[in-house]
Scaffold this motif. Structure first.
Motif, short mmCIF file in Angstrom:
data_model
loop_
_atom_site.label_atom_id
_atom_site.label_comp_id
_atom_site.label_asym_id
_atom_site.label_seq_id
_atom_site.Cartn_x
_atom_site.Cartn_y
_atom_site.Cartn_z
N VAL A 123 -0.33 39.54 -9.93
CA VAL A 123 -0.51 40.37 -11.13
C VAL A 123 -0.39 39.49 -12.37
CG1 VAL A 123 0.41 42.30 -12.48
CG2 VAL A 123 0.35 42.44 -9.98
N LEU A 124 -1.43 39.49 -13.19
CA LEU A 124 -1.44 38.71 -14.42
C LEU A 124 -1.43 39.62 -15.63
CD1 LEU A 124 -3.88 37.12 -12.44
CD2 LEU A 124 -3.20 35.41 -14.08
N ASP A 125 -0.95 39.05 -16.74
CA ASP A 125 -0.90 39.77 -18.01
C ASP A 125 -1.73 38.97 -19.00
OD1 ASP A 125 -0.20 41.35 -20.16
OD2 ASP A 125 1.78 40.43 -20.44
N ASP A 126 -2.64 39.64 -19.71
CA ASP A 126 -3.42 38.94 -20.73
C ASP A 126 -3.58 39.84 -21.95
OD1 ASP A 126 -5.25 36.31 -20.91
OD2 ASP A 126 -6.19 37.93 -22.04
N PHE A 127 -3.53 39.19 -23.11
CA PHE A 127 -3.55 39.91 -24.40
C PHE A 127 -4.98 40.29 -24.80
CE2 PHE A 127 -2.71 40.09 -29.07
CZ PHE A 127 -1.57 40.86 -29.05
N GLY A 128 -5.97 39.89 -24.00
CA GLY A 128 -7.38 40.10 -24.36
C GLY A 128 -7.69 41.54 -24.75
N HIS A 129 -8.31 41.72 -25.94
CA HIS A 129 -8.65 43.08 -26.35
C HIS A 129 -9.98 43.13 -27.08
CE1 HIS A 129 -6.05 41.17 -29.39
NE2 HIS A 129 -6.82 41.77 -30.27
N HIS A 130 -10.71 42.01 -27.11
CA HIS A 130 -12.05 41.96 -27.69
C HIS A 130 -12.97 41.59 -26.53
CE1 HIS A 130 -15.51 40.19 -29.79
NE2 HIS A 130 -15.08 40.72 -30.92
N PRO A 131 -14.19 42.16 -26.46
CA PRO A 131 -15.06 41.88 -25.31
C PRO A 131 -15.23 40.38 -25.02
CG PRO A 131 -16.01 43.61 -26.63
CD PRO A 131 -14.80 43.14 -27.38
N THR A 132 -15.36 39.56 -26.06
CA THR A 132 -15.53 38.12 -25.84
C THR A 132 -14.30 37.53 -25.18
OG1 THR A 132 -17.00 38.00 -27.74
CG2 THR A 132 -16.11 35.92 -26.94
N ALA A 133 -13.11 37.94 -25.63
CA ALA A 133 -11.86 37.41 -25.05
C ALA A 133 -11.74 37.84 -23.59
CB ALA A 133 -10.67 37.91 -25.86
N ILE A 134 -12.09 39.09 -23.31
CA ILE A 134 -12.02 39.58 -21.92
C ILE A 134 -13.00 38.80 -21.05
CG2 ILE A 134 -12.51 41.58 -20.43
CD1 ILE A 134 -11.56 43.34 -22.84
N ARG A 135 -14.22 38.65 -21.56
CA ARG A 135 -15.26 37.93 -20.80
C ARG A 135 -14.82 36.49 -20.49
NH1 ARG A 135 -19.56 37.24 -24.47
NH2 ARG A 135 -18.84 35.10 -24.77
N GLU A 136 -14.32 35.79 -21.52
CA GLU A 136 -13.93 34.38 -21.33
C GLU A 136 -12.72 34.25 -20.40
OE1 GLU A 136 -15.59 31.71 -22.22
OE2 GLU A 136 -17.14 32.86 -23.22
N THR A 137 -11.78 35.17 -20.51
CA THR A 137 -10.61 35.13 -19.62
C THR A 137 -11.04 35.36 -18.17
OG1 THR A 137 -9.12 35.85 -21.37
CG2 THR A 137 -8.38 36.21 -19.11
N LEU A 138 -11.91 36.34 -17.94
CA LEU A 138 -12.38 36.61 -16.58
C LEU A 138 -13.20 35.44 -16.04
CD1 LEU A 138 -13.23 40.41 -16.89
CD2 LEU A 138 -11.47 39.40 -15.41
N ARG A 139 -13.95 34.80 -16.92
CA ARG A 139 -14.73 33.62 -16.53
C ARG A 139 -13.77 32.51 -16.06
NH1 ARG A 139 -19.30 32.38 -20.94
NH2 ARG A 139 -20.41 34.17 -20.09
#
Length: 464
Positions: free
Chosen positions: A329-345
């Motif tokens: 289980v990971l925690d990430d602060f991503g809340h903008h589509p670009t941040a989510i996309r880059e984190t998942l990448r």
């Protein structure tokens, strides 16, 4: 004005920066109190450890002792009982950025890291480079770097390294926070539309960044991402030196020969090969900004690399919160589509064989709206299963402005994702506990406490 202040009250004290500044004021010998509506870790713990009294909820009586100064957080609006009391009684108040400027930044060499994405990582990495090399910088970061253990420190060296947020300052000052930070070096990492509650469009964000760039002195430096088309028109300035960094050939500071691995990344500049314990292209760009700034400030490549070797990342940035029932289980602060996309990448590089779940809480004023309706669907391209929690306070938005969760589900499913829109944390935990197999990865995206979902998930997965 500020010299005789002996007591300060922080309205909205549990914000990362507010809590850190409160602790620093206490270290200056000032009596500090604070109040907040939502008191949750890590900042509530941070304040408790420092014995700073935090009152839960806002009330006029919290200010009955008439503090010398009231710092009003940028989440506070008119109608807040403490803000109203301060105005009624003509008490001295200011915003957090004003407090920082007058008490902590003035007279220092201020390095300000700005941009839509990567601010916290870049500021943390830059701070660690200075700290590791004995420069003892003051810093203020919108997150908690694992190397430093806190988001802020106010030291007596000449350096002040600060995350420069473009969000507005306070209800009584609608300028971006970063205009208060007296930049000697301004880093602009990238620029995208965000914060739909305060910026009308990309143009208005660019205007705000123009104001920031205008503050760089002639003996300073503007360091900007030369690959970002949204930035290009802002960089044609003559009042201060400008240097471009990036991956494209036209950049003065350019990274090439990138090699991406599951736990680390390598890149080169003409004279040196750097290695960082961070994953993905977004972190090459973040590290490159740090290299450019640190070299400008007199550090050598080997000193920078030595700090990179020991950098341990940041809380809430792809942070592993635990493994239970074989599920990470990971925690990430991503809340903008670009941040989510880059984190998942980046997670795709980190966990190439594993099934990846993305759980997202749309709670910012931007993601609750439909401005990123389509971008949000494509942001989850690298996730296998997607869970979206019920959009917070949706009824407060006009129907034509709201994010449409049904359409989002439809788009995700038609892209082959297993997608679910669930009402609350308990429903999400039950759904994931039923579906996630050992060896899979669950990444939770939220910029709030999200009902303690990480602990609940780990607990439930561990009891299966």
């Amino acid at each position: 004005m500020f010299s005789r202040i002996q007591s300060v009250h922080f309205v909205g004290i549990c914000g990362t920066a507010m809590a850190s500044a409160a602790a620093a004021m206490q270290e200056k010998g000032v009596k500090v109190t604070g109040s907040d509506q939502n008191v949750y870790p890590p900042m509530s713990t941070f304040l408790a450890e420092r014995r700073i009294e935090v009152i839960s909820g806002y009330a006029e009586q919290n200010l009955a002792y008439k503090p010398d100064l009231i710092v009003i957080g940028n989440a506070i609006s008119r109608g807040n009982p403490e803000a109203e009391y301060a105005l009624d009684h003509k008490l001295r108040y200011c915003s957090l950025p004003e407090l920082l400027k007058e008490f902590f930044i003035r007279g220092k060499r201020s390095l300000v890291v700005s941009g839509t994405h990567g601010k916290t990582t870049t500021t943390s990495l830059l701070t660690w480079v200075f700290e590791h090399n004995g420069l003892n910088p003051s810093y203020l970061i919108g997150g908690i770097p694992n190397n430093l253990g806190q988001g802020a420190r106010f030291a007596d060296s000449e350096w002040f390294i600060i995350e420069g947020d473009e969000y507005d300052t306070a209800f009584f000052d609608k300028r971006s926070k970063f205009v208060h930070y007296l930049p000697e070096v301004a880093i602009v990492n990238n620029l995208e539309f965000d914060h739909a509650d305060i910026f009308k469009d990309l143009d208005s964000i660019q205007t705000s960044f123009k104001h920031f760039i205008r503050l760089v002195p002639r003996n300073g430096l503007l360091l900007a991402n030369g690959d970002d088309p949204n930035l290009a028109q802002l960089l044609n300035v003559t009042h201060c030196p400008v240097k471009h960094f990036g991956l494209g050939e036209s950049n003065a500071i350019r990274a090439f020969n990138m090699r991406y691995g599951p736990t680390a990344t390598e890149f080169e500049i003409p004279s040196f090969k750097f290695h960082i314990n961070l994953v993905g292209e977004l972190n090459v760009r973040n590290a490159l900004a740090v290299v450019a700034c640190a070299k400008h400030c007199g550090l050598k490549n080997h000193q920078i690399q030595s700090a990179f070797d020991t950098f341990k990342g940041i809380k809430r940035r792809m942070e592993v919160r635990g493994i239970a029932g074989g599920v990470t289980v990971l925690d990430d602060f991503g809340h903008h589509p670009t941040a989510i996309r880059e984190t998942l990448r980046a997670l795709r590089i980190k966990f190439p064989q594993q099934k990846v779940w993305a759980i997202f809480e749309p709670r910012t004023n931007t993601t609750r709206r439909n401005v990123f309706q389509n971008e949000l669907a494509s942001a989850f391209a690298d996730a296998d299963s997607v869970v979206i929690s019920q959009v917070a306070r949706l009824e407060l938005l006009a129907p034509e402005e709201r994010l449409n969760p049904e359409k989002l589900m439809l788009d995700l499913r038609s892209a082959g994702k297993n997608a679910a829109y669930l009402p609350d944390v308990d429903a999400i935990v039950a759904h994931v506990a039923k579906g996630a197999q050992g060896g899979e990865v669950v990444c939770v995206f939220s910029n709030g406490g999200f009902g303690g979902i990480h602990g609940k998930l780990l607990d439930r997965l561990g009891r299966r």
